[in-house]
Scaffold this active site. Sequence first.
Site, PDB file in Angstrom:
ATOM      1  CE  LYS A   1      18.554  72.754  63.866  1.00 27.03           C
ATOM      2  NZ  LYS A   1      17.755  71.882  63.331  1.00 27.03           N
TER       3      LYS A   1
ATOM      4  CE  LYS B   1      18.331  68.302  56.866  1.00 29.42           C
ATOM      5  NZ  LYS B   1      17.995  68.086  58.256  1.00 29.42           N
TER       6      LYS B   1
ATOM      7  CE  LYS C   1      10.675  71.866  59.400  1.00 26.83           C
ATOM      8  NZ  LYS C   1      10.943  71.474  60.774  1.00 26.83           N
TER       9      LYS C   1
HETATM   10  P1  TYM Z   1      11.626  68.086  61.100  1.00 26.77           P
HETATM   11  O1  TYM Z   1      10.541  69.004  61.470  1.00 26.77           O
HETATM   12  O2  TYM Z   1      13.004  68.619  60.959  1.00 26.77           O
HETATM   13  O3  TYM Z   1      11.258  67.368  59.740  1.00 26.77           O
HETATM   14  C1  TYM Z   1       9.999  66.749  59.553  1.00 26.77           C
HETATM   15  C2  TYM Z   1      10.176  65.495  58.716  1.00 26.77           C
HETATM   16  O4  TYM Z   1      10.702  65.842  57.425  1.00 26.77           O
HETATM   17  C3  TYM Z   1      11.841  65.038  57.159  1.00 26.77           C
HETATM   18  N1  TYM Z   1      12.777  65.817  56.339  1.00 26.77           N
HETATM   19  C4  TYM Z   1      13.267  65.448  55.148  1.00 26.77           C
HETATM   20  N2  TYM Z   1      13.063  64.338  54.413  1.00 26.77           N
HETATM   21  C5  TYM Z   1      13.686  64.255  53.225  1.00 26.77           C
HETATM   22  N3  TYM Z   1      14.526  65.202  52.750  1.00 26.77           N
HETATM   23  C6  TYM Z   1      14.778  66.335  53.462  1.00 26.77           C
HETATM   24  N4  TYM Z   1      15.588  67.276  52.985  1.00 26.77           N
HETATM   25  C7  TYM Z   1      14.122  66.483  54.730  1.00 26.77           C
HETATM   26  N5  TYM Z   1      14.135  67.458  55.665  1.00 26.77           N
HETATM   27  C8  TYM Z   1      13.304  67.022  56.647  1.00 26.77           C
HETATM   28  C9  TYM Z   1      12.420  64.713  58.517  1.00 26.77           C
HETATM   29  O5  TYM Z   1      13.242  63.587  58.488  1.00 26.77           O
HETATM   30  C10 TYM Z   1      11.169  64.506  59.331  1.00 26.77           C
HETATM   31  O6  TYM Z   1      10.672  63.192  59.164  1.00 26.77           O
HETATM   32  N6  TYM Z   1      12.620  65.782  65.340  1.00 26.77           N
HETATM   33  C11 TYM Z   1      11.654  65.848  64.285  1.00 26.77           C
HETATM   34  C12 TYM Z   1      10.236  66.079  64.777  1.00 26.77           C
HETATM   35  C13 TYM Z   1       9.827  65.101  65.804  1.00 26.77           C
HETATM   36  C14 TYM Z   1       9.485  63.738  65.596  1.00 26.77           C
HETATM   37  C15 TYM Z   1       9.167  63.204  66.873  1.00 26.77           C
HETATM   38  C16 TYM Z   1       9.433  62.928  64.455  1.00 26.77           C
HETATM   39  C17 TYM Z   1       9.691  65.351  67.135  1.00 26.77           C
HETATM   40  N7  TYM Z   1       9.303  64.201  67.780  1.00 26.77           N
HETATM   41  C18 TYM Z   1       8.785  61.872  67.036  1.00 26.77           C
HETATM   42  C19 TYM Z   1       9.050  61.595  64.628  1.00 26.77           C
HETATM   43  C20 TYM Z   1       8.740  61.070  65.903  1.00 26.77           C
HETATM   44  C21 TYM Z   1      12.031  66.979  63.356  1.00 26.77           C
HETATM   45  O7  TYM Z   1      12.608  67.942  63.770  1.00 26.77           O
HETATM   46  O8  TYM Z   1      11.620  66.834  62.083  1.00 26.77           O
END
Ligand code: TYM
Length: 324
Positions: free
Chosen positions: A110, A193, A196
């Site tokens: 990022k 990947k 979003k």
């Molecule tokens: P975030 O919002 O980027 O993504 C949410 C969840 O989706 C999964 N994910 C994917 N899985 C498979 N293929 C993909 N292309 C893909 N893109 C995203 C992510 O692995 C995630 O599980 N940091 C986290 C949010 C968070 C969190 C936490 C999660 C904040 N605190 C505590 C667990 C526990 C995040 O930005 O996920």
Amino acid sequence: MRVLSGIKPTGKLTLGNYIGALKNFPNFQNEGETFIFIADLHALTMPIDPEFLRENSKIIASFYLAAGLDPKKCTIFRQSRVSEHSELAIILQNYLYMGELSRMTQFKEKSQNMNQNAIGLGLFAYPVLMAADILLYDSDVVPVGEDQTQHVELARDLVKRFNNHYGEILKMPEAKIGKVGKRIMSLSDPSKKMSKSDPKGDIFLLDDMKTIRKKIMSAVTDSGSEVIYDIENKPGIANLLTIYAAIKNITVEEAETTFAGYRYGDFKKAIADAVIEEIEPFQNRFYTFYNDPQTEKILEEGEAKASVIARVVLQRVQQAVGLR
Ligand code: TYM
């Protein structure tokens, strides 16, 4: 068993978020005490429009309900409304080090294209808040996609470090990644990947069905003709097989068998059908929850419930370090 996970309301949610996270969450609510939240504080780590943040938080809440999360069985809430997250993060920031934070893949990715003089402290400290999220509920299991496992590992390092110093205060969590679909790749570039923040070629959960079909039909494949699972040489085909397997709850080997002898065109059409069959009713459920004023109530109740649990752990930590 305590289960916790969250999604950040930054960009529009993708099929990757659905397969890697949303679709799996409801499986946990029958097994243990489940906490699923909207990581809205984390969304501030990159510039974001306030109206978009508000709107996207509401959208994610509705996605959670549409995915099958049941507020009677699990706690759904906004991270920012449970102030214990911030309070714990302020304490825990002293037990994670700048060296290890600077080595986090997400931070490197990022920040690499940003003006080096304008990288927010919050982006750098992102894993501190995430560790606080996890540890605040004595979580045992953290269901995430592959890209988030490094952050959960760091939370584990923190637990070891903290407990070595203060005794058994924090609970050791563990990341849980789905067997199929832990990393869904971009349809336009299967070396990247699905994300979003990538506006190109990825399937968004609120795309209309025509757009979804078009995106899948024009997914990048290769010049060959055989539908086989070969990540090295056929990453595009492997990705579509993975999407199919994840949606149908089968293995990629089973998906491969299903499509043996298919031509690419027919194969893609079958994938598009499968995705639409899954996402169309999901979207319909989404709109029902999105338009229902009860959804806001569900969050408020979740916040009150989460706070009661979080306070206990926060106070335990405050006591351990000498703040109480
Ligand atoms: P975030 O919002 O980027 O993504 C949410 C969840 O989706 C999964 N994910 C994917 N899985 C498979 N293929 C993909 N292309 C893909 N893109 C995203 C992510 O692995 C995630 O599980 N940091 C986290 C949010 C968070 C969190 C936490 C999660 C904040 N605190 C505590 C667990 C526990 C995040 O930005 O996920």
